[in-house]
Design a protein around this motif. Structure first.
Motif, PDB file in Angstrom:
ATOM      1  N   GLU A  67      -8.309  -3.642  -4.129  1.00 20.91           N
ATOM      2  CA  GLU A  67      -8.629  -2.632  -3.041  1.00 20.91           C
ATOM      3  C   GLU A  67      -7.998  -1.291  -3.118  1.00 20.91           C
ATOM      4  O   GLU A  67      -6.897  -0.946  -2.524  1.00 20.91           O
ATOM      5  CB  GLU A  67      -8.340  -3.345  -1.745  1.00 20.91           C
ATOM      6  N   ARG A  86       0.743   6.021  -7.137  1.00 23.13           N
ATOM      7  CA  ARG A  86       0.413   4.869  -7.806  1.00 23.13           C
ATOM      8  C   ARG A  86       1.975   4.781  -8.584  1.00 23.13           C
ATOM      9  O   ARG A  86       2.186   3.580  -8.721  1.00 23.13           O
ATOM     10  CB  ARG A  86      -0.632   5.181  -8.838  1.00 23.13           C
ATOM     11  N   ASP A 129       1.026  -1.114   0.111  1.00 26.62           N
ATOM     12  CA  ASP A 129      -0.078   0.047   0.000  1.00 26.62           C
ATOM     13  C   ASP A 129       0.890   1.345   0.024  1.00 26.62           C
ATOM     14  O   ASP A 129       2.214   1.032   0.053  1.00 26.62           O
ATOM     15  CB  ASP A 129      -1.074  -0.097   1.097  1.00 26.62           C
ATOM     16  N   ARG A 130       0.089   2.494   0.014  1.00 25.28           N
ATOM     17  CA  ARG A 130       0.986   3.708  -0.414  1.00 25.28           C
ATOM     18  C   ARG A 130       1.994   4.139   0.936  1.00 25.28           C
ATOM     19  O   ARG A 130       2.864   5.165   0.792  1.00 25.28           O
ATOM     20  CB  ARG A 130      -0.129   4.780  -0.373  1.00 25.28           C
ATOM     21  N   SER A 131       1.792   3.445   2.026  1.00 26.33           N
ATOM     22  CA  SER A 131       2.521   3.737   3.211  1.00 26.33           C
ATOM     23  C   SER A 131       4.061   3.442   2.772  1.00 26.33           C
ATOM     24  O   SER A 131       4.991   3.905   3.548  1.00 26.33           O
ATOM     25  CB  SER A 131       2.345   2.848   4.541  1.00 26.33           C
ATOM     26  N   SER A 135      -4.387  -4.054  -7.105  1.00 25.46           N
ATOM     27  CA  SER A 135      -5.144  -4.720  -6.255  1.00 25.46           C
ATOM     28  C   SER A 135      -6.637  -4.333  -6.458  1.00 25.46           C
ATOM     29  O   SER A 135      -6.979  -3.184  -6.998  1.00 25.46           O
ATOM     30  CB  SER A 135      -4.697  -4.327  -4.680  1.00 25.46           C
ATOM     31  N   ASP A 144      -5.691   1.966  -4.260  1.00 29.70           N
ATOM     32  CA  ASP A 144      -4.399   2.094  -4.907  1.00 29.70           C
ATOM     33  C   ASP A 144      -3.349   1.400  -4.152  1.00 29.70           C
ATOM     34  O   ASP A 144      -2.217   1.708  -3.333  1.00 29.70           O
ATOM     35  CB  ASP A 144      -4.014   3.679  -4.781  1.00 29.70           C
ATOM     36  N   ARG A 145      -3.375  -0.067  -4.603  1.00 30.96           N
ATOM     37  CA  ARG A 145      -2.720  -0.991  -3.918  1.00 30.96           C
ATOM     38  C   ARG A 145      -1.788  -1.701  -5.067  1.00 30.96           C
ATOM     39  O   ARG A 145      -2.461  -1.857  -6.063  1.00 30.96           O
ATOM     40  CB  ARG A 145      -3.216  -1.986  -2.962  1.00 30.96           C
TER      41      ARG A 145
END
Length: 629
Positions: free
Chosen positions: A563, A494, A197-199, A561, A565-566
């Motif tokens: 779910e 992204r 994920d974005r983290s 993904s 922006d993964r």
């Protein structure tokens, strides 16, 4: 393309022919006559000709099938966009080259065989299952076709079928091929994956002004201001012209007396009952109650009835389900018990538990309601007169506002609205009557021009006029800087996440273990077992499952993904072939489908070869003539 040639039974081909003609009834004409007056044929293959009416019949058939597929009537322009004209030509060429081959081979059909094929068709059979000449003529008459024309076309199809059967009849699929299909369909896989994920890429540094402006210039269309339109509208429904104040006290009083029952609440009674096995038991219980030996409730208790079993309900007299019970109940005092009643379901005793007397609302209390109802009735009666008055005023040169004022109608102004119903600030504009239709029409209308009214329900109209147009334009960066910056951050996140996913994929391809990478990233390795080709997994999605079957064991791929922006980094860890997989384990229809496909391929090759063997000439002018009828 050639599947339509491969019918095995005469019945199937006759139905195809009849269906084509039913759909093309208008082409044959209500009198049964075919198209005449067009001298040229549509195409020629050697000495075989396809006439204009044959092309039109085939075209109408395909147009009907296309309309059924989309659930709506397809226009000629839409059909042209789908390439329908050329598709029909291709089908007719395929049939014509087979006809020409049959002519050169001197193939034919005996009259006895033609009669047999015709007699075998269920469409021409009577109730006892026998061929019926009257039924034959009736069916053909319904589609506007002469028997001689039918027999000629039926013979032509049967002769073509001789060539088709010689090429594709009995086509089978090799066992080796079917075994390979069984292995392919039955395989399942295990995939391990990481969800990023974005983290992993945050915080994302803001761009410089120059970078943001350059990005904005490349994507300016995404932030453009849409076209806005200002409009005035007038709604005409009964409530818009109703005038309760015009209803006099005398009219209210007369209405009240005429409709008095509407303002009254009839007397209601709550009724309990005990149903007995026979009249003798009911008479005995009635005597005990009358003598004071037992009460109604005691009798019920002795019979094992609860309070809930006794209550029949609360009713006005006309609502009681049994007339005998109604007559007895409404003759009793509150708390009284009846004599034996011969009810619909047996002998019974009833008791009146409660009485709510009739109540009548006084005229003063309902006068406002009466005035409103009478005014709406009057407004409904004169609505078309008001409509005509408004239209007459417009026809006489009055503006929308002037015509509305003459009929005491309110004009509502909308300063600016987009086609999506939002104002320039992005807020939803106050509800416009028949809003979707009004906006669609308003964005097609010329400014300051009278437009046809739009129907509103079954008894209303909306008149509208566009008063101003603000054209669509590209916004300046300063107008939408916050939106632009937010979108830049989203897309940059992204991009960076996709880069990070690709870096991880490269490490895995280089031999790193997924568990090792997961430990570094402080996340868990996810595992999916038993993935089957073509499935739609809740986490990986259909795309993810397809990806798992597109790479080899230990292969690695990245996908988006389900779910947000993964990114998912996926690696296939196991591949399992199905046990005892063979062609025998496949459903029967699978082998039949592949056999049909192989047969169709052979037919396609035959037609392609025949098209190179014979001279094929298409007359486009005749095609256009056929479509003009």
């Amino acid at each position: 393309m050639l599947t339509w040639l491969r019918g095995k039974s005469g019945s199937l081909m006759v139905k195809l022919l009849l269906g084509l003609l039913v759909i093309s009834f208008a082409v044959w004409g209500m009198s049964g006559q075919m198209l005449t007056g067009v001298g040229n044929h549509v195409l020629a293959v050697g000495e075989t000709r396809v006439q204009v009416n044959e092309y039109r019949l085939a075209y109408d058939r395909q147009l009907q099938l296309l309309s059924q597929q989309f659930g709506t009537r397809i226009s000629r322009e839409q059909a042209r966009a789908f390439g329908l004209e050329q598709q029909v030509l291709a089908q007719l060429v395929a049939g014509a080259v087979l006809d020409e081959q049959a002519r050169e081979m001197d193939l034919g059909l005996s009259r006895d065989r033609l009669a047999t094929l015709t007699a075998e068709d269920p469409a021409f059979r009577n109730a006892s299952g026998q061929f019926d000449r009257n039924q034959f003529e009736f069916v053909l008459r319904q589609v506007g076709m002469r028997p001689d024309d039918y027999l000629r076309n039926r013979e032509q199809l049967a002769i073509r079928q001789q060539i088709v059967d010689a090429v594709a009849d009995g086509m089978g699929v090799p066992d080796t091929f079917l075994n390979a299909v069984a292995l392919y369909r039955g395989e399942d896989r295990t995939a391990e994956y990481l969800v990023l994920d974005r983290s992993l890429v945050e915080p994302i540094a803001d761009p410089s002004d120059g970078e943001l402006r350059a990005w904005f210039d490349e994507n300016a269309a995404s932030f453009a201001a849409p076209e806005y339109r200002a409009l005035d509208y007038v709604k005409l429904e009964p409530e818009d012209i109703a005038d309760p104040a015009a209803i006099s006290d005398a009219q209210v009083a007369e209405f009240y007396e005429t409709h008095r029952s509407s303002f009254s609440q009839a007397e209601q009674r709550t009724i309990s009952q005990i149903v007995f096995a026979n009249e003798e038991a009911a008479q005995a219980a009635a005597a005990r109650i009358s003598s004071g030996e037992a009460t109604f409730d005691q009798i019920a208790t002795e019979l094992g009835r609860s309070t809930g079993d006794l209550t029949l309900g609360t009713f006005a007299r006309e609502d009681v389900p049994d007339p005998a019970i109604a007559e007895a109940a409404f003759a009793l005092e509150e708390g009284g018990v009846s004599d034996v009643v011969a009810g619909s379901f047996g002998s019974l005793l009833i008791r009146v538990d409660d009485i709510v007397p009739e109540s009548v609302r006084p005229v003063d209390e309902v006068s406002a309601e009466i005035r409103e109802e009478m005014a709406l009735d009057e407004a409904s009666r004169i609505l078309l007169d008001v409509y005509d008055g408004y239209e007459d005023a417009r026809a006489g040169g009055a503006t929308l506002r002037e015509a509305a004022a003459q009929q005491n109608l309110e004009v509502v102004s909308v300063p600016a609205v987009g086609a999506n119903g939002l104002d320039p600030e992005g807020n939803e504009v106050a509800a416009i009557p028949a809003g979707e239709e009004v906006l669609q029409s308003a964005f097609e209308a010329e400014p300051n021009m009278e437009n046809a009214p739009i129907a509103l329900g079954s008894s209303g109209y909306v008149f509208y006029e566009v008063t101003d147009v603000t054209p669509a334009r590209n916004r300046e960066l300063d107008e939408v800087r916050d939106e632009v910056l937010a979108e830049w951050r989203r897309q940059e996140g992204r991009r960076l996440l996709a880069e990070r996913a690709n870096e991880i994929a490269s490490r895995l391809e280089g031999g790193a273990a997924m568990s090792e990478v997961a430990a570094e990233l402080e996340m868990d390795v996810q595992t999916k077992r038993g993935l089957r080709r073509g499935a739609d997994d809740a986490d990986l999605g259909r795309e993810g499952v397809a990806t798992a079957f597109s790479i080899p064991v230990r292969g690695v791929e990245t996908i988006g993904s389900n779910e947000g922006d993964r990114q998912i980094v996926l690696q296939v860890s196991e591949v399992f072939a199905p046990a005892n997989a063979s062609g025998d384990t496949l459903p029967e229809n699978v082998a039949q489908t592949y056999a049909g496909g192989l047969g169709d391929d052979l037919l396609d090759q035959l037609v392609t070869r025949l098209q190179s063997q014979y001279s094929v000439t298409v007359n486009q002018s005749a095609v256009q003539q056929a479509l003009s009828f």
